[in-house]
Write an enzyme that holds these catalytic residues in place. Structure first.
Site, PDB file in Angstrom:
ATOM      1  N   ALA A  91     -21.480 -24.955  -3.215  1.00  0.00           N
ATOM      2  CA  ALA A  91     -21.432 -23.978  -4.249  1.00  0.00           C
ATOM      3  C   ALA A  91     -21.859 -22.706  -3.919  1.00  0.00           C
ATOM      4  O   ALA A  91     -21.908 -22.293  -3.105  1.00  0.00           O
ATOM      5  CB  ALA A  91     -22.425 -25.018  -5.222  1.00  0.00           C
ATOM      6  N   GLY A 109     -22.357 -28.979  -2.016  1.00  0.00           N
ATOM      7  CA  GLY A 109     -21.398 -29.060  -3.039  1.00  0.00           C
ATOM      8  C   GLY A 109     -20.431 -29.574  -1.850  1.00  0.00           C
ATOM      9  O   GLY A 109     -19.551 -29.659  -2.143  1.00  0.00           O
ATOM     10  N   GLU A 149     -21.203 -32.686  -0.666  1.00  0.00           N
ATOM     11  CA  GLU A 149     -21.244 -33.897  -1.497  1.00  0.00           C
ATOM     12  C   GLU A 149     -19.741 -34.212  -2.538  1.00  0.00           C
ATOM     13  O   GLU A 149     -19.197 -34.741  -2.907  1.00  0.00           O
ATOM     14  CB  GLU A 149     -22.028 -32.823  -2.873  1.00  0.00           C
ATOM     15  CG  GLU A 149     -23.412 -32.639  -2.871  1.00  0.00           C
ATOM     16  CD  GLU A 149     -24.065 -32.386  -3.409  1.00  0.00           C
ATOM     17  OE1 GLU A 149     -23.961 -30.835  -3.474  1.00  0.00           O
ATOM     18  OE2 GLU A 149     -24.765 -32.708  -3.971  1.00  0.00           O
ATOM     19  N   GLU A 197     -29.568 -26.862   0.306  1.00  0.00           N
ATOM     20  CA  GLU A 197     -29.567 -26.728  -0.807  1.00  0.00           C
ATOM     21  C   GLU A 197     -31.364 -26.225  -0.805  1.00  0.00           C
ATOM     22  O   GLU A 197     -32.004 -25.165  -1.911  1.00  0.00           O
ATOM     23  CB  GLU A 197     -30.086 -27.493  -2.140  1.00  0.00           C
ATOM     24  CG  GLU A 197     -28.038 -27.535  -2.315  1.00  0.00           C
ATOM     25  CD  GLU A 197     -27.508 -28.436  -1.765  1.00  0.00           C
ATOM     26  OE1 GLU A 197     -28.045 -29.280  -1.092  1.00  0.00           O
ATOM     27  OE2 GLU A 197     -26.921 -28.664  -2.164  1.00  0.00           O
TER      28      GLU A 197
HETATM   29  N1  CAA Z   1     -21.622 -19.509  -2.044  1.00  0.00           N
HETATM   30  C1  CAA Z   1     -20.657 -18.208  -1.950  1.00  0.00           C
HETATM   31  N2  CAA Z   1     -20.763 -17.724  -0.979  1.00  0.00           N
HETATM   32  C2  CAA Z   1     -20.660 -17.570   0.713  1.00  0.00           C
HETATM   33  C3  CAA Z   1     -21.278 -19.098   0.619  1.00  0.00           C
HETATM   34  C4  CAA Z   1     -21.331 -19.835  -0.006  1.00  0.00           C
HETATM   35  N3  CAA Z   1     -21.839 -21.231  -0.725  1.00  0.00           N
HETATM   36  N4  CAA Z   1     -21.111 -19.432   1.111  1.00  0.00           N
HETATM   37  C5  CAA Z   1     -20.549 -18.603   2.448  1.00  0.00           C
HETATM   38  N5  CAA Z   1     -20.635 -17.597   1.871  1.00  0.00           N
HETATM   39  C6  CAA Z   1     -20.067 -16.652   1.960  1.00  0.00           C
HETATM   40  C7  CAA Z   1     -20.903 -15.745   2.586  1.00  0.00           C
HETATM   41  O1  CAA Z   1     -22.042 -14.665   1.914  1.00  0.00           O
HETATM   42  C8  CAA Z   1     -19.899 -14.504   3.501  1.00  0.00           C
HETATM   43  O2  CAA Z   1     -19.650 -13.162   2.590  1.00  0.00           O
HETATM   44  P1  CAA Z   1     -19.132 -12.026   2.343  1.00  0.00           P
HETATM   45  O3  CAA Z   1     -18.125 -11.982   4.232  1.00  0.00           O
HETATM   46  O4  CAA Z   1     -18.585 -11.816   1.448  1.00  0.00           O
HETATM   47  O5  CAA Z   1     -20.674 -11.928   2.660  1.00  0.00           O
HETATM   48  C9  CAA Z   1     -18.855 -15.617   3.996  1.00  0.00           C
HETATM   49  O6  CAA Z   1     -18.114 -17.011   3.071  1.00  0.00           O
HETATM   50  C10 CAA Z   1     -19.089 -16.185   4.901  1.00  0.00           C
HETATM   51  O7  CAA Z   1     -19.884 -16.230   5.223  1.00  0.00           O
HETATM   52  P2  CAA Z   1     -21.021 -16.160   6.659  1.00  0.00           P
HETATM   53  O8  CAA Z   1     -20.944 -14.635   6.965  1.00  0.00           O
HETATM   54  O9  CAA Z   1     -22.228 -16.919   5.654  1.00  0.00           O
HETATM   55  O10 CAA Z   1     -20.495 -16.533   7.829  1.00  0.00           O
HETATM   56  P3  CAA Z   1     -21.083 -17.773   9.066  1.00  0.00           P
HETATM   57  O11 CAA Z   1     -20.450 -18.207   9.978  1.00  0.00           O
HETATM   58  O12 CAA Z   1     -22.378 -16.004   9.583  1.00  0.00           O
HETATM   59  O13 CAA Z   1     -22.277 -18.786   8.538  1.00  0.00           O
HETATM   60  C11 CAA Z   1     -22.779 -21.039   7.009  1.00  0.00           C
HETATM   61  C12 CAA Z   1     -21.687 -19.855   7.318  1.00  0.00           C
HETATM   62  C13 CAA Z   1     -23.623 -21.005   8.146  1.00  0.00           C
HETATM   63  C14 CAA Z   1     -21.912 -21.556   6.675  1.00  0.00           C
HETATM   64  C15 CAA Z   1     -23.674 -19.651   5.897  1.00  0.00           C
HETATM   65  O14 CAA Z   1     -22.246 -19.026   5.034  1.00  0.00           O
HETATM   66  C16 CAA Z   1     -24.113 -20.266   5.037  1.00  0.00           C
HETATM   67  O15 CAA Z   1     -25.037 -20.292   5.418  1.00  0.00           O
HETATM   68  N6  CAA Z   1     -23.383 -20.419   3.972  1.00  0.00           N
HETATM   69  C17 CAA Z   1     -24.274 -21.385   2.343  1.00  0.00           C
HETATM   70  C18 CAA Z   1     -24.688 -22.737   2.664  1.00  0.00           C
HETATM   71  C19 CAA Z   1     -25.414 -23.715   1.554  1.00  0.00           C
HETATM   72  O16 CAA Z   1     -26.233 -22.992   1.518  1.00  0.00           O
HETATM   73  N7  CAA Z   1     -24.668 -24.372   1.181  1.00  0.00           N
HETATM   74  C20 CAA Z   1     -25.169 -24.859  -0.367  1.00  0.00           C
HETATM   75  C21 CAA Z   1     -24.677 -23.754  -1.768  1.00  0.00           C
HETATM   76  S1  CAA Z   1     -25.653 -24.260  -3.309  1.00  0.00           S
HETATM   77  C22 CAA Z   1     -25.244 -25.616  -4.275  1.00  0.00           C
HETATM   78  O17 CAA Z   1     -24.245 -26.438  -3.163  1.00  0.00           O
HETATM   79  C23 CAA Z   1     -25.376 -26.574  -4.744  1.00  0.00           C
HETATM   80  C24 CAA Z   1     -25.030 -27.872  -5.248  1.00  0.00           C
HETATM   81  O18 CAA Z   1     -25.375 -29.134  -4.240  1.00  0.00           O
HETATM   82  C25 CAA Z   1     -24.730 -27.484  -6.324  1.00  0.00           C
END
Ligand code: CAA
Length: 258
Positions: A66, A109, A112, A132
């Protein structure tokens, strides 16, 4: 199909493909993307000319969860009242089979959403996880319920409580994924599988999908009662007659989806 900005759609024969397309955010599921996804999926579901939907992302990410930036400052009420994200029931209640073709990250998400599909075909580069817990929350799109059903309580608890990712091979071994294929072949393999499914009788596919859903949601006795009725009901279709006659006549069936 209306103009979408966060997804791409394509139809080939009886197979529809929806591609999540927010490359700047690794396909993070923003409320706008989720609305478009559900809208497109429901439109394909309403079209009897479509027998299978493939849902995919990019090589790098199916979806990285998400959208964290959109959620970060929201209140309990906004989240609880469902003001940010639309209900997923529109996706969960699709009757057309949906295959998730997952390459790269399927996190939070994203994992999921893949689990909401009927099954997952994964590229060998796929990485699944529910991170998360690292954000001070827990899965919010069904992960705490579907992951233990898919891979068992021990592994699900380990993943949800630690936030660790699982590679494609472990995901297949654990039962999360139906099949792993080389990344370069992911879309072709998913399309081939979807075409095979879409060539079957649509009423039989609907009933089989529903029976599989009942298996996830009910007791064995209830599920077996459902299956008995659904199996008998299949004999009211023209496709059942055609399928069984074709077998006896040693020819391929020509289903009319009636
Ligand atoms: N939401 C918003 N933006 C996201 C995102 C997310 N879930 N995942 C990645 N992005 C964005 C990053 O912020 C980045 O944007 P900028 O270039 O503007 O900074 C861009 O996508 C590229 O990401 P990274 O630079 O972080 O890429 P990476 O290759 O270094 O890392 C990754 C990849 C390990 C997947 C890392 O992006 C990451 O950890 N993402 C978040 C994963 C996460 O925590 N997901 C759970 C979300 S909460 C949820 O899903 C709740 C639910 O169940 C409903």
């Amino acid at each position: 199909m209306p103009e979408y900005t966060n997804i791409l759609t394509e139809t080939r024969g009886r197979v529809a493909t929806i591609t999540l397309h927010r490359p700047e955010a690794l396909n993070a599921l923003s409320p706008a993307l989720v609305r478009e996804l559900i809208d497109a999926a429901q439109a394909f579901d309403a079209d009897p000319g479509i027998g299978c939907i493939v849902l995919t992302g990019s090589e790098k990410a199916f979806a990285a969860g998400a959208d964290i930036k959109e959620m970060a400052e929201r209140s309990f009420s906004e989240m609880y009242l469902g003001e940010l994200f639309p209900s997923w029931s529109g996706f969960e209640q699709l009757r057309t089979p949906v295959i998730a073709a997952v390459g790269g990250f399927a996190l939070g998400g994203g994992c999921e959403l893949a689990m909401m599909c009927d099954f997952i075909i994964a590229a060998d580069t796929a990485k699944f996880g529910q991170p998360e817990i690292n954000l001070g929350v827990l899965p919010g799109f069904g992960g705490s319920q579907r992951l233990p059903r898919a891979i068992g309580k021990a592994k699900a608890a380990e993943m949800i409580l630690t936030g660790r990712m699982m590679g494609a091979e472990e995901a297949e071994r654990s039962g999360l994924v139906a099949r792993v294929v080389p990344a370069a072949e992911l879309l072709a393999e998913a399309a081939k599988t979807a075409e095979a499914i879409a060539s079957k009788s649509l009423p039989a596919l609907y009933a089989a999908k529903e029976a599989l859903q009942v298996a996830q949601e009910s007791t064995l006795a209830e599920g077996l009662r459902f299956e008995r009725r659904a199996f008998a009901a299949a004999f009211a279709t023209e496709d059942q007659k055609e399928g069984m006659r074709a077998f006896a006549e040693k020819r391929a069936p020509g289903f009319t989806h009636r």
